[in-house]
Each structure stands twice: as structure tokens, then as C-alpha cells.
Design an enzyme around this catalytic site. Structure first.
Site, mmCIF file in Angstrom:
data_model
loop_
_atom_site.group_PDB
_atom_site.id
_atom_site.type_symbol
_atom_site.label_atom_id
_atom_site.label_comp_id
_atom_site.label_asym_id
_atom_site.label_seq_id
_atom_site.Cartn_x
_atom_site.Cartn_y
_atom_site.Cartn_z
ATOM 1 C CG PHE A 163 -2.366 -0.118 1.003
ATOM 2 C CD1 PHE A 163 -2.876 -1.133 0.225
ATOM 3 C CD2 PHE A 163 -3.257 0.772 1.581
ATOM 4 C CE1 PHE A 163 -4.247 -1.254 0.009
ATOM 5 C CE2 PHE A 163 -4.634 0.666 1.384
ATOM 6 C CZ PHE A 163 -5.130 -0.344 0.599
ATOM 7 C CD GLN A 182 -5.883 9.598 3.939
ATOM 8 O OE1 GLN A 182 -6.572 8.656 4.329
ATOM 9 N NE2 GLN A 182 -4.569 9.598 4.027
ATOM 10 C CG HIS A 220 -8.813 7.217 -1.054
ATOM 11 N ND1 HIS A 220 -8.544 6.814 -2.335
ATOM 12 C CD2 HIS A 220 -8.440 6.193 -0.252
ATOM 13 C CE1 HIS A 220 -8.038 5.586 -2.308
ATOM 14 N NE2 HIS A 220 -7.953 5.196 -1.051
ATOM 15 C CG LEU A 248 -12.233 3.911 -1.290
ATOM 16 C CD1 LEU A 248 -11.617 5.289 -1.153
ATOM 17 C CD2 LEU A 248 -11.824 3.040 -0.128
ATOM 18 C CD GLU A 301 -3.197 3.491 -0.776
ATOM 19 O OE1 GLU A 301 -3.946 4.244 -0.137
ATOM 20 O OE2 GLU A 301 -1.987 3.404 -0.563
ATOM 21 N NE ARG A 318 -5.025 5.953 1.297
ATOM 22 C CZ ARG A 318 -5.817 5.269 2.090
ATOM 23 N NH1 ARG A 318 -6.418 5.870 3.099
ATOM 24 N NH2 ARG A 318 -6.007 3.994 1.892
ATOM 25 C CG HIS A 364 -10.760 7.850 2.495
ATOM 26 N ND1 HIS A 364 -11.738 6.951 2.153
ATOM 27 C CD2 HIS A 364 -9.734 7.111 2.983
ATOM 28 C CE1 HIS A 364 -11.316 5.716 2.423
ATOM 29 N NE2 HIS A 364 -10.114 5.792 2.938
ATOM 30 N NE ARG A 410 -6.545 6.604 7.298
ATOM 31 C CZ ARG A 410 -6.982 5.546 6.611
ATOM 32 N NH1 ARG A 410 -6.607 4.321 6.953
ATOM 33 N NH2 ARG A 410 -7.797 5.694 5.586
HETATM 34 P P1 FAD Z 1 -16.869 3.584 12.582
HETATM 35 O O1 FAD Z 1 -16.613 2.280 11.979
HETATM 36 O O2 FAD Z 1 -17.144 4.748 11.709
HETATM 37 O O3 FAD Z 1 -18.060 3.377 13.580
HETATM 38 C C1 FAD Z 1 -18.684 4.460 14.218
HETATM 39 C C2 FAD Z 1 -19.782 3.924 15.085
HETATM 40 O O4 FAD Z 1 -20.275 5.000 15.906
HETATM 41 C C3 FAD Z 1 -20.976 3.401 14.309
HETATM 42 O O5 FAD Z 1 -21.458 2.238 14.941
HETATM 43 C C4 FAD Z 1 -22.014 4.531 14.462
HETATM 44 O O6 FAD Z 1 -23.339 4.090 14.375
HETATM 45 C C5 FAD Z 1 -21.697 5.002 15.856
HETATM 46 N N1 FAD Z 1 -22.154 6.364 16.136
HETATM 47 C C6 FAD Z 1 -21.731 7.507 15.553
HETATM 48 N N2 FAD Z 1 -22.394 8.553 16.086
HETATM 49 C C7 FAD Z 1 -23.244 8.052 17.014
HETATM 50 C C8 FAD Z 1 -24.221 8.626 17.875
HETATM 51 N N3 FAD Z 1 -24.470 9.935 17.926
HETATM 52 N N4 FAD Z 1 -24.932 7.808 18.683
HETATM 53 C C9 FAD Z 1 -24.727 6.470 18.658
HETATM 54 N N5 FAD Z 1 -23.819 5.872 17.859
HETATM 55 C C10 FAD Z 1 -23.090 6.663 17.053
HETATM 56 N N6 FAD Z 1 -8.810 1.906 6.795
HETATM 57 C C11 FAD Z 1 -7.861 0.934 6.764
HETATM 58 O O7 FAD Z 1 -7.010 0.866 7.640
HETATM 59 N N7 FAD Z 1 -7.881 0.013 5.764
HETATM 60 C C12 FAD Z 1 -8.799 0.003 4.778
HETATM 61 O O8 FAD Z 1 -8.771 -0.855 3.907
HETATM 62 C C13 FAD Z 1 -9.785 1.031 4.782
HETATM 63 N N8 FAD Z 1 -10.727 1.079 3.811
HETATM 64 C C14 FAD Z 1 -11.680 2.048 3.862
HETATM 65 C C15 FAD Z 1 -12.669 2.082 2.888
HETATM 66 C C16 FAD Z 1 -13.642 3.050 2.907
HETATM 67 C C17 FAD Z 1 -14.712 3.066 1.864
HETATM 68 C C18 FAD Z 1 -13.617 4.052 3.899
HETATM 69 C C19 FAD Z 1 -14.604 5.157 3.886
HETATM 70 C C20 FAD Z 1 -12.646 4.015 4.894
HETATM 71 C C21 FAD Z 1 -11.678 3.028 4.886
HETATM 72 N N9 FAD Z 1 -10.708 2.966 5.882
HETATM 73 C C22 FAD Z 1 -9.766 1.979 5.847
HETATM 74 C C23 FAD Z 1 -10.806 3.817 7.071
HETATM 75 C C24 FAD Z 1 -11.505 3.035 8.181
HETATM 76 O O9 FAD Z 1 -12.474 2.187 7.628
HETATM 77 C C25 FAD Z 1 -12.159 3.932 9.227
HETATM 78 O O10 FAD Z 1 -11.274 4.919 9.640
HETATM 79 C C26 FAD Z 1 -12.579 3.112 10.420
HETATM 80 O O11 FAD Z 1 -13.370 2.024 10.023
HETATM 81 C C27 FAD Z 1 -13.316 3.920 11.483
HETATM 82 O O12 FAD Z 1 -13.678 3.011 12.493
HETATM 83 P P2 FAD Z 1 -14.252 3.489 13.893
HETATM 84 O O13 FAD Z 1 -14.393 2.282 14.735
HETATM 85 O O14 FAD Z 1 -13.433 4.608 14.407
HETATM 86 O O15 FAD Z 1 -15.687 4.090 13.550
#
Ligand code: FAD
Length: 606
Positions: free
Chosen positions: A121, A234, A236, A250, A253, A314, A379, A414
């Protein structure tokens, strides 16, 4: 006085993505009762969309890899604004967290000798991303969901938290409402972990899910917690550019990781022209060398060749694509071409099954036969809530944060794959710390009745206004402002205008009106989400205005290049008496024993 459904837990976790679920497992394994709240259904959090993989120096594909190289790549990729302790912990602990996931049932792609396969990556020196085709997030969430439910997490699905409760300056729970029937729910808790993800919906073109509306950031800000690095957003490089309905979706990558080549409308492989001078030596110098690297990868051989220029970081690739399009060398739909069709079709379908289907179904393009059209999409946010590196404690007592909502690990940019292992490493750490805090608190807190009554009144106020603005219009205006004035390239005049507009939006927010039922009413949800997006938007614009240089994901046309001294400060934003306060404070110093792993500084252009 209103009596409402009350769900006390030792630890309340807001968010059921990778960070929230990993925190939940840690808390429960420490013997505490845990409530996990999420806006959608369990298994639907944004993490499920992650595609390419999770970065950990397992050294299964290239035995030269190790934590020091991962640490260096993360620091260099973040232009040294990273919290070095977080980068160290992440690099050291990521392999163990990935192996643990495998023990809990995750089925990764395999090397020929049966070990977890790793793919290259951008910005990673060696192939480092453990993956499951291009559906890694799905496997991560599936595994953690099973594990957290098996150990006893109580999950409250489709609940939106609108306020944190505080007593004597300490967070002691939260309130929100169930989307199913609009009923309020109170969650008293000895400690609260924010794991609520990113902020993509503040921008018009984004790869993020609908849940990414900066709720945790807004809740934290109002509790007095600080942000850092909010200027670093960021973009993407590769999102879909057409059809219009899926613009921003998306294109992982992993396409470039597997050998995808970027070309402009003239057929030129333009990334050679955009490699930073100081890092040019890390990349292949010719098409032939880049192709030899791809052949080694395809054959599962450790490569002695340098990686293709498309695997630059990126921020750099996004700026390159933006520039190509702006200068008139774009594709018909305003992007550039990304081509992987020169590889055997069965390999493309095996390594990138979701991309194959995504383009086939949404754009009627067969990526095994021709190029995709791609362009930048908002992103990820590197900035967020300031946390203690070891335990994820925010600057508000009783409040912890992990995952995308927190900041520090990634500095100003990142590296792909570093988020999923961030969730695992720091989700676990925040969960353990919250469990310890809960163990030290004897009685379960009771939420103040006045606070509960006031929160319920604020919840239903948008329905009670006889006249007022619809939240969707205000949201669209905010998104347009953020994308046009606070996007990939920024200047003082635009940022000042954005801040003025956001001030106006905040006024208008007070008068938002919602009609219709309380049951599953997205306009009602948007009122609370918008409040948080406005906090995030203001913090991004103010921090971007403060940082008078270009570094990582932050590019100022009026301050090009890295400027002397700016590698020594993080921009902090916090709530002051008269509004948002912006401060520049020294970065966490890089200790000598870690400095030896990072290449010497490249002098700034003054
Ligand atoms: P999230 O997975 O965003 O979860 C947030 C949670 O909080 C959800 O359950 C939501 O319902 C809850 N929530 C939010 N607000 C409230 C509220 N007010 N009340 C109650 N619940 C709430 N990163 C990598 O390292 N590798 C990858 O291959 C990669 N691919 C990606 C592909 C895409 C399309 C995208 C957009 C991002 C990608 N990323 C990747 C980045 C990564 O996926 C995210 O940064 C990461 O998943 C965020 O995880 P999190 O646990 O912080 O929050």
C-alpha cells in the site's frame, strides 16, 4: 419531570465500529458490564466498508519488515506531526492484534505456505496489509461482532446519542433516542468511550457512510475536550467520478497496491512527475522496473525492485490527480484513468472482487477489460479528539476516545491500512483504561433529573417549532462550503469566508424545524448530526487558517511547501467562553531511542 428508560452500565461505548467493538471486548474481559450504542444495526458500522487491509509488520511477504520500519513509515508519512508514542505502540502491537483476530475466527487471504498474506500500500516500505480480498472491514467487523456478543456486550442498535451527562466536571453517562420509536433513553455509566468514527458527511463528495457525521467530536467538544490536527483531512485519490449518484464511492488503494496504473487523458503515466524529490529513490524509475515489481508480487516473490510511483502517499497522489484534471488532462467525467486490466482477468477478479462488481453494476465498466475513471474524495480525518497515548483518555475526565474520532497516530497524513490496526490497538487500550476507571468508581452514577428533562426538551424542540428551516437545505450548503472553500487546496480568503458562513449556519441551526413522525425520521437525526458537523467544520476551517504552510494533507496555495517551525507545533482547538479557541502548542517530542529509526529531517523551504 419525565421518567425514561434507563440503562446503566459500568462502561458505555458510543460506536460499534472496529474501535468500539474492540474496546467492548477489552472491558468485558476485565470483568465489567458494557453497553454499546450505535446509530445503525450491529455489523453495519462504517468499518464494514474498509476494503484494502490492516497494516501490521508480520513480515510474512517480506522478511525485512519489522516494527521499526512500520514506525518510520508512519512518522514519515505523517510528516512527523504524529504523536511518536502512539506510532510506536501501534507499530509494536499491531501484529499481535491481527494474530488475535485470526484466533477469534477471521479468515485472511493466505501466502503459499499458509500464513496471513500481506499486500503493498502507499507509503509502506514492504507489503504489510493483512487482507481479505477487498472486503477486509467486513471480516474485521464480523469477527469482533461475534466476539463481543459472545463475551456479553449489550448492544443498543439504532440509538442516537445527543448529549453527554456530566457531574463535577466528569462525564457520567449519556442520553439519546431510539430511531425506531423516537423514545428517549438514558445511559448512566462510570466511564464513557467515544468510538463514533469520522466526519465525511460534512463534505459534498465523500467515501464515508451516512453515520460519519462527527457526532463524537461534537459531544466531546461540548464536554470541554480538546481537538488537535483538525486541518488534516485526507482526500483519497481514487473515488468513483460517475455516475453522479455514486460520486465519491471509494476505489480501494488495493487497486494500485495490486499494480493499477494511473494515466491522464493523453495516456501519460503522470505520477512520475509528482514524486517528492526527497523520496524519488524509493520508487521505480521506469515502466519496466515497475512492471518487474508487479510480476514479483503476482508470483508471491519478495521483490528486489522499487515500487511503482502510484504507491506514493495519498496526499501526494490526490494532489496529482486534482492538478491533472484542473490543467485539462482529465477523463471525460472529470477524473483520470486507473488501469489494472493488463493483469490476467482471473487475478483481478480474485484480488479485487468488490471493485469488479462495483464498477460492473454501478458504471457498466468491466475493470478486467478497460480502465476505471477516478478522482479525489473526502475519506478520513487525521485530526480529532486529543487523547493520552497510552490509555485514550481525553482532556475531559471520565471520557475516553479511540478510532477515527481520536487523533495523534497519523500526524498530517494517514497511511492506508493504519486505521484498521489503529482501531484494534487503541480500541483495546481505551477499553482497558475505561474498565480500570470503572473499577475505581464504587456507585453507579445517577443522571441529574434537570439534565434529563432539558435534554428531552431539546430533543423534541425541532418538532414543536411552528415555522423554521428544513435541515437538508442547511446540510447541503455546509457540504458545498466545505468542499469548495476547505478542500484539497486552501487559501486564506476562502477559509475566512468559510468561517463566516459557518457562523451563519450556526445561527440558522437554532431555528431548524422537522415535521412528520418520530419513528425513523432522517431529518430529525440530521438536526443533531448537523450540530456536530458544524463544530467539526469550524474546527477544520480555523485550524487550516492557523497553519500557514503546506504539510501532508493540508495544502495552502498562499503558503506552499513546509515552513520552518511548523513541524514543531500541533494546532489545538477547544471551546472557550467566547467561542472556539485556536492554539499552537509544541508537538510531543521524538525521544532519542525512536529518532534513530526515522530518517533525518528534510530542511523546510522558507
Ligand atoms: P466507525 O466504523 O465509523 O463506527 C462508528 C460507530 O459510531 C458506528 O457504529 C455509528 O453508528 C456510531 N455512532 C456515531 N455517532 C453516534 C451517535 N451519535 N450515537 C450512537 N452511535 C453513534 N482503513 C484501513 O485501515 N484500511 C482500509 O482498507 C480502509 N478502507 C476504507 C474504505 C472506505 C470506503 C472508507 C470510507 C474508509 C476506509 N478505511 C480503511 C478507514 C476506516 O475504515 C475507518 O477509519 C474506520 O473504520 C473507522 O472506524 P471506527 O471504529 O473509528 O468508527
Amino acid at each position: 419531570m419525565t421518567t425514561i428508560e434507563t440503562r446503566p452500565h459500568d462502561v458505555l461505548i458510543i460506536g460499534a465500529g472496529g474501535a468500539g467493538l474492540r474496546a467492548a471486548v477489552a472491558c468485558i474481559e476485565a470483568g465489567h458490564s458494557v453497553g454499546v450504542v450505535c446509530k445503525s444495526l450491529l455489523g453495519k458500522a462504517h468499518t464494514v466498508m474498509a476494503e484494502g487491509g490492516m497494516a501490521a509488520s508480520l513480515a510474512h511477504v517480506d522478511d525485512r519488515d519489522g516494527w521499526t520500519t512500520h514506525f518510520r513509515d508512519t512518522m514519515v508519512g505523517g510528516y512527523r506531526l504524529n504523536n511518536p508514542r502512539m506510532a510506536e505502540l501501534h507499530a509494536k502491537e499491531a501484529p499481535e492484534r491481527v494474530r488475535e483476530l485470526e484466533e477469534w475466527g477471521a479468515v485472511f487471504d493466505r501466502t503459499k505456505d499458509g500464513r496471513i498474506l500481506q499486500r503493498p500500500f502507499g507509503g509502506h516500505t514492504y507489503p504489510r496489509l493483512a487482507h481479505v480480498g477487498d472486503r477486509t472491514g467486513l471480516e474485521l467487523i464480523r469477527t469482533l461482532q461475534d466476539r463481543s456478543v459472545a463475551v456479553g456486550a449489550q448492544v443498543y442498535q439504532e440509538v442516537i446519542i445527543t448529549r453527554l451527562s456530566m457531574k463535577d466536571g466528569q462525564v457520567n453517562g449519556a442520553v439519546g433516542y431510539r430511531r425506531l420509536d423516537g423514545a428517549p433513553v438514558a445511559f448512566p455509566a462510570k466511564a464513557v468511550v467515544l468510538a463514533s468514527g469520522g466526519v465525511g458527511r460534512a463534505f459534498a463528495v465523500t467515501s464515508n457512510s451516512w453515520e460519519s457525521s462527527g457526532d463524537g467530536q461534537g459531544l466531546a467538544y461540548r464536554s470541554g475536550a480538546e481537538f488537535i490536527d483538525m486541518e488534516f483531512v485526507q482526500f483519497h485519490p481514487t473515488g468513483m467520478v460517475h455516475p453522479a449518484g455514486v460520486k465519491g464511492l471509494l476505489v480501494t488503494e488495493a487497486v494500485r497496491g495490486e499494480g493499477g496504473i494511473l494515466r491522464n487523458a493523453d495516456g501519460k503515466r503522470f505520477m512520475w512527475d509528482y514524486l517528492p524529490e526527497a523520496r524519488r529513490d524509493e520508487y521505480a524509475a521506469t515502466d519496466e522496473e515497475a512492471r518487474a515489481w508487479v510480476d514479483d508480487l503476482t508470483e508471491g516473490r519478495q521483490s528486489s525492485h522499487r515500487r511503482p510511483p502510484e504507491l506514493s502517499t495519498r496526499d501526494n497522489v490526490a494532489r496529482a490527480i486534482y492538478t491533472e484534471v484542473k490543467e485539462g488532462r482529465g477523463s471525460p467525467h472529470g477524473g483520470v484513468f486507473l488501469d489494472i486490466s493488463y493483469l490476467p482477468a482471473e487475478r483481478v477478479r480474485a484480488k479485487l472482487p468488490s471493485m469488479y462488481e462495483q464498477f460492473k453494476e454501478l458504471a457498466d465498466v468491466d475493470i478486467t477489460a478497460g480502465p476505471m475513471e477516478v478522482g479525489p474524495t473526502m475519506h478520513y480525518i487525521m485530526g480529532g479528539i486529543k487523547v493520552d497515548a497510552e490509555i485514550g483518555q481525553t482532556t475531559t475526565p471520565g471520557l475516553y476516545a479511540a478510532g477515527e474520532v481520536a487523533a495523534g497516530l497519523h500526524g498530517s497524513n494517514r497511511l492506508g491500512g493504519n486505521s484498521l490496526t489503529d482501531l484494534l490497538v487503541f480500541g483495546r487500550r481505551a477499553g482497558e483504561a475505561a474498565a480500570q476507571a470503572a473499577a475505581a468508581t464504587e456507585a453507579m452514577p445517577e443522571l441529574d433529573q434537570g439534565f434529563v428533562d432539558e435534554s428531552i426538551a431539546a430533543m423534541y424542540a425541532p418538532f414543536e417549532r411552528e415555522a423554521g428551516e428544513d435541515p437538508n437545505g442547511l446540510h447541503a450548503e455546509l457540504q458545498a462550503t466545505m468542499s469548495s472553500l476547505v478542500g484539497i487546496f486552501r487559501v486564506e480568503e476562502d477559509l475566512t469566508q468559510a468561517i463566516e458562513r459557518i457562523d451563519g449556519y450556526k445561527e440558522r441551526w437554532q431555528g431548524l424545524r422537522v415535521t412528520g413522525p418520530r419513528r425513523f425520521n432522517p431529518a430529525w437525526d440530521l438536526v443533531f448530526e448537523l450540530r456536530n458537523m458544524l463544530v467539526v467544520a469550524e474546527a477544520i476551517a480555523r485550524s487550516a487558517l492557523a497553519r500557514q504552510e503546506s504539510r501532508g494533507a493540508h495544502s495552502r496555495l498562499d503558503f506552499p511547501g513546509q515552513q520552518e517551525g511548523w513541524d514543531e507545533v500541533n494546532v489545538h482547538t477547544l471551546r472557550g467562553d467566547g467561542g472556539m479557541v485556536v492554539e499552537q502548542r509544541p508537538v510531543v517530542e521524538l525521544p532519542a531511542e525512536l529518532a534513530e529509526h526515522v530518517a533525518p529531517k528534510v530542511p523546510a523551504k522558507v
